[in-house]
Design an enzyme around this catalytic site. Sequence first.
Site, short mmCIF file in Angstrom:
data_model
loop_
_atom_site.label_atom_id
_atom_site.label_comp_id
_atom_site.label_asym_id
_atom_site.label_seq_id
_atom_site.Cartn_x
_atom_site.Cartn_y
_atom_site.Cartn_z
N SER A 184 -0.77 32.25 8.85
CA SER A 184 0.63 31.80 8.94
C SER A 184 1.45 32.56 7.91
CB SER A 184 0.71 30.30 8.62
OG SER A 184 2.05 29.92 8.39
N TYR A 209 -1.63 23.87 2.41
CA TYR A 209 -1.63 24.52 3.73
C TYR A 209 -1.45 26.03 3.57
CZ TYR A 209 -0.11 25.92 8.39
OH TYR A 209 0.02 26.56 9.60
P1 NAP Z 1 -1.28 22.09 17.49
O1 NAP Z 1 -0.36 22.20 18.65
O2 NAP Z 1 -1.25 20.89 16.64
O3 NAP Z 1 -2.77 22.36 18.01
C1 NAP Z 1 -3.85 22.29 17.12
C2 NAP Z 1 -5.13 22.41 17.92
O4 NAP Z 1 -6.23 22.25 16.99
C3 NAP Z 1 -5.27 21.34 18.97
O5 NAP Z 1 -5.90 21.90 20.11
C4 NAP Z 1 -6.18 20.33 18.32
O6 NAP Z 1 -6.89 19.65 19.33
C5 NAP Z 1 -7.07 21.21 17.47
N1 NAP Z 1 -7.66 20.47 16.35
C6 NAP Z 1 -7.01 19.75 15.40
N2 NAP Z 1 -7.89 19.17 14.58
C7 NAP Z 1 -9.12 19.54 15.02
C8 NAP Z 1 -10.43 19.25 14.60
N3 NAP Z 1 -10.67 18.45 13.55
N4 NAP Z 1 -11.47 19.78 15.27
C9 NAP Z 1 -11.25 20.59 16.36
N5 NAP Z 1 -10.03 20.90 16.80
C10 NAP Z 1 -8.98 20.37 16.14
O7 NAP Z 1 -1.05 23.31 16.50
P2 NAP Z 1 -0.65 24.84 16.74
O8 NAP Z 1 0.73 25.00 16.24
O9 NAP Z 1 -0.98 25.28 18.10
O10 NAP Z 1 -1.59 25.50 15.67
C11 NAP Z 1 -2.62 26.41 15.97
C12 NAP Z 1 -2.84 27.28 14.74
O11 NAP Z 1 -1.65 28.01 14.46
C13 NAP Z 1 -3.16 26.50 13.46
O12 NAP Z 1 -4.17 27.17 12.75
C14 NAP Z 1 -1.86 26.54 12.69
O13 NAP Z 1 -2.05 26.42 11.31
C15 NAP Z 1 -1.33 27.90 13.10
N6 NAP Z 1 0.12 28.05 12.91
C16 NAP Z 1 1.01 27.28 13.60
C17 NAP Z 1 2.36 27.43 13.37
C18 NAP Z 1 3.41 26.60 14.08
O14 NAP Z 1 4.57 26.62 13.65
N7 NAP Z 1 3.05 25.89 15.16
C19 NAP Z 1 2.82 28.38 12.46
C20 NAP Z 1 1.89 29.15 11.78
C21 NAP Z 1 0.56 28.99 12.02
P3 NAP Z 1 -7.51 18.16 19.27
O15 NAP Z 1 -6.46 17.27 18.70
O16 NAP Z 1 -7.84 17.90 20.71
O17 NAP Z 1 -8.73 18.28 18.43
#
Ligand code: NAP
Length: 265
Positions: A144, A157
């Site tokens: 990120s 984070y």
């Molecule tokens: P999201 O929509 O909250 O999705 C997170 C995913 O991780 C879900 O599929 C969730 O599924 C899974 N997850 C959460 N806890 C888990 C666990 N304990 N074991 C296995 N799976 C788990 O988030 P996202 O924005 O797509 O994020 C994906 C990645 O992008 C992350 O690493 C995040 O830090 C990074 N990121 C996101 C942003 C942003 O603004 N969205 C920015 C920078 C980086 P379940 O709940 O079904 O387990």
Amino acid sequence: MTNQSTTQPSVLITGASTGIGAVYAERFARRGHDLVLVARDRAKLEQLAGHLRQQHGVAVDVLAADLTQADDLAAVETRLRDDARIGILINNAGIAQSGSFTEQTADSVERLIALNVTALTRLASAVTPRLVQSGEGSIVNISSVVGLAPEFMMSVYGATKAYVLFLSQGMSLELASKGIYVQAVLPAGTYTEIWQRAGIDISSASKMMEVGELVDAALVGFDRRELVTIPPLQNAARWDALDTARQTLLADIKQDEAAARYKSA
Ligand code: NAP
């Protein structure tokens, strides 16, 4: 309908039930890759898997796992070690955290590091020896821009995401010569469930990126075999300047002698 699945590596995607991971799943299915989808919510994974099988004619396995739990994590490691079809790992599952450093609990810090750091590292570590043996494969680690910005006040984070960037850079240096491609992807704010899940109100935040745009840009970087892909960074030269500055600093480190400014009180 495309089906080139016999000629393409399978892709294991963590955090595939929603957000960035679910879009990666759709994009790789569209490219004809078979998939292994990992997250906790089995019902959501099954629903996505059914849709992708029907739309794209690829094989999709569901591996429900809580990657913060030892047994579940070990099961995914075993799959990565043993399943020779898997040639691409998308290390995407991650959580954020609301609140300041003083407001965080031991449990929430533990969970954040367990998922964003420990699980990601162990999964990369589990798949690497097999990929090295076959002389090819790809590992994508989702970091990120917060990992570059302590100013964003998401200290733990951000630290986990700085770790992911560093790990990716180090892995690339160690593994590129063995045929392994490593990519760190650094999104900025992207519209997914991550904010709501972390209890962060984004209603008054500045505009963010749509998740499809983010993943499509990340895949352009992937296809170019870019080490660090920052989709929202408008001028790529800024990253190059930062990396050059880091290397210049390293060249000025003299292991056997303290700097003159520390030689007097
Ligand atoms: P999201 O929509 O909250 O999705 C997170 C995913 O991780 C879900 O599929 C969730 O599924 C899974 N997850 C959460 N806890 C888990 C666990 N304990 N074991 C296995 N799976 C788990 O988030 P996202 O924005 O797509 O994020 C994906 C990645 O992008 C992350 O690493 C995040 O830090 C990074 N990121 C996101 C942003 C942003 O603004 N969205 C920015 C920078 C980086 P379940 O709940 O079904 O387990």
